[in-house]
Scaffold this motif. Structure first.
Motif, PDB file in Angstrom:
ATOM      1  N   ASP A 182      11.285   3.487  13.182  1.00 47.56           N
ATOM      2  CA  ASP A 182      11.065   2.122  13.687  1.00 47.56           C
ATOM      3  C   ASP A 182      11.155   1.102  12.556  1.00 47.56           C
ATOM      4  O   ASP A 182      11.777   0.064  12.692  1.00 47.56           O
ATOM      5  N   TRP A 183      10.455   1.425  11.466  1.00 48.23           N
ATOM      6  CA  TRP A 183      10.435   0.527  10.305  1.00 48.23           C
ATOM      7  C   TRP A 183      10.669   1.324   9.034  1.00 48.23           C
ATOM      8  O   TRP A 183      10.155   2.430   8.891  1.00 48.23           O
ATOM      9  N   GLY A 184      11.405   0.718   8.123  1.00 48.66           N
ATOM     10  CA  GLY A 184      11.657   1.381   6.845  1.00 48.66           C
ATOM     11  C   GLY A 184      10.743   0.854   5.745  1.00 48.66           C
ATOM     12  O   GLY A 184       9.838   0.065   5.997  1.00 48.66           O
ATOM     13  N   ALA A 185      11.004   1.303   4.542  1.00 50.21           N
ATOM     14  CA  ALA A 185      10.176   0.917   3.389  1.00 50.21           C
ATOM     15  C   ALA A 185      10.611  -0.445   2.846  1.00 50.21           C
ATOM     16  O   ALA A 185      11.776  -0.830   2.959  1.00 50.21           O
ATOM     17  N   GLY A 186       9.664  -1.140   2.235  1.00 47.89           N
ATOM     18  CA  GLY A 186       9.933  -2.465   1.665  1.00 47.89           C
ATOM     19  C   GLY A 186      10.241  -2.385   0.173  1.00 47.89           C
ATOM     20  O   GLY A 186      10.284  -1.295  -0.413  1.00 47.89           O
ATOM     21  N   PRO A 187      10.417  -3.537  -0.456  1.00 47.44           N
ATOM     22  CA  PRO A 187      10.769  -3.568  -1.890  1.00 47.44           C
ATOM     23  C   PRO A 187       9.734  -2.913  -2.802  1.00 47.44           C
ATOM     24  O   PRO A 187      10.076  -2.431  -3.878  1.00 47.44           O
ATOM     25  N   ARG A 188       8.472  -2.887  -2.353  1.00 47.01           N
ATOM     26  CA  ARG A 188       7.453  -2.252  -3.201  1.00 47.01           C
ATOM     27  C   ARG A 188       7.762  -0.765  -3.405  1.00 47.01           C
ATOM     28  O   ARG A 188       7.426  -0.191  -4.440  1.00 47.01           O
ATOM     29  N   ALA A 189       8.411  -0.166  -2.418  1.00 40.57           N
ATOM     30  CA  ALA A 189       8.794   1.247  -2.550  1.00 40.57           C
ATOM     31  C   ALA A 189       9.797   1.418  -3.696  1.00 40.57           C
ATOM     32  O   ALA A 189       9.703   2.372  -4.479  1.00 40.57           O
ATOM     33  N   SER A 190      10.735   0.479  -3.804  1.00 37.71           N
ATOM     34  CA  SER A 190      11.734   0.547  -4.893  1.00 37.71           C
ATOM     35  C   SER A 190      11.049   0.412  -6.251  1.00 37.71           C
ATOM     36  O   SER A 190      11.355   1.152  -7.197  1.00 37.71           O
ATOM     37  N   GLN A 191      10.115  -0.535  -6.330  1.00 39.07           N
ATOM     38  CA  GLN A 191       9.379  -0.728  -7.595  1.00 39.07           C
ATOM     39  C   GLN A 191       8.619   0.542  -7.964  1.00 39.07           C
ATOM     40  O   GLN A 191       8.656   0.994  -9.120  1.00 39.07           O
TER      41      GLN A 191
END
Length: 317
Positions: free
Chosen positions: A252-261
């Motif tokens: 439904d929803w994926g990961a946000g930029p904090r996941a990349s960091q």
């Protein structure tokens, strides 16, 4: 000391630290590694496991070995924000005096965090993100390093308050804690039913840990590794152009930029403990499961068909 020499020293100190922790904690090597990576990356961890797997003992032992102050907060349905942050009282001179709550420590074990209402869960948010709290309009800084390890029991879901996605995202790692193997359990029973208590020595100081945290941030990283991490996170978003069929069908929803960091920071720490001076794609993959598993939200179809987060994350590599 040069950064290269500092990394070499870090590798040695890390090995000593693992040996010290192993005096008390039998097995769970992967879990200990992930908690330590989280601490040295300056993140927080969510530990998911059934009761009786020595979560509290593990965190306490790690805190002792790191020479840090440790506090445990048992989250209950009637716990109020002031119970963890502290409160102002009127002293004998009729002046307001702030009494610090248990959140003022280097390592906080937030036990069964999903048992407390959102109001109290939210009180942790500022502390986790800002390393500071606000009480009665006054701002109090928390001592560094600051690390929150929250635990959740995956079995009993009655009367619990699931953590909202915004709060889950604050945790660098979601670590699954499994039962020990037969051999490990025999060892655990032997060591815990005798009168011998292992003494854990403090091998670090708070300043050394913050120095190592800064060292890890200074580790250089190639652009292609950063691009790989960002691409991997982008693939978790079902509406993005790079999502695969598994993601489109089951997320439904994926990961946000904090996941990349977090992927990059954790990859740097993972590389450092292996004595590498720059992380590569393998380091990103090594930490990806724990960083992404709580950030991707499956739909009902995934639940119905038994598609796990692990399968979906593996498809992103």
């Amino acid at each position: 000391m040069s950064d290269v020499a500092a990394i070499e020293q870090f590798v040695k100190r890390y090995k000593d630290l693992k040996t010290e922790i192993a005096k008390v904690i039998v097995g769970q090597d992967d879990v200990v590694n992930q908690i330590l990576i989280s601490i040295f990356s300056g993140g927080h961890s969510l530990l998911v496991g059934v009761p009786g797997l020595a979560k509290t003992l593990m965190v306490n032992t790690i805190a002792q070995a790191l020479g840090l102050d440790f506090k445990r907060i048992q989250f209950t349905p009637d716990l109020m924000p002031s119970d963890i942050l502290g409160s102002e009282i009127l002293d004998e001179d009729r002046h307001f005096k702030f009494i610090k709550g248990p959140i003022f420590a280097n390592i906080i074990l937030a036990d069964e965090i999903n048992r407390t209402p959102p109001k109290t869960q939210a009180a942790l948010l500022e502390a986790m993100q800002e390393r500071a709290i606000t009480v009665a309009g006054n701002h109090y800084k928390l001592e560094l390093p600051y690390f929150v390890l929250a635990t959740q029991n995956p079995i009993e879901q009655e009367g619990t308050y699931p953590l909202p996605e915004a709060q889950l995202d604050r945790f660098m790692f979601a670590i699954n804690l499994d039962y020990p193997s037969f051999k490990e359990e025999v060892e655990i029973v032997k060591s815990t039913t005798s009168d011998n208590q292992a003494q854990v020595n403090a091998l670090f100081s708070a300043k050394e840990i913050t120095d190592f945290q800064h060292l890890i941030r200074r580790i250089p990283i190639a652009d292609n590794v950063i691009e790989y991490a960002v691409t991997m996170v982008g693939k978790t978003r079902p509406n993005g152009g790079t999502a695969n069929d598994l993601v489109k069908n089951y997320i439904d929803w994926g990961a946000g930029p904090r996941a990349s960091q977090n992927l990059i920071l954790a990859a740097k720490t993972h590389a450092a403990i292996l004595g590498k001076f720059s992380p590569d794609i393998e380091n990103v993959q090594a930490v990806a499961h724990s960083i992404l598993r709580h950030r991707i939200i499956k739909n009902y179809k995934a639940e119905a068909e038994g598609v796990s987060e692990e399968q979906i994350i593996k498809s992103l590599f």
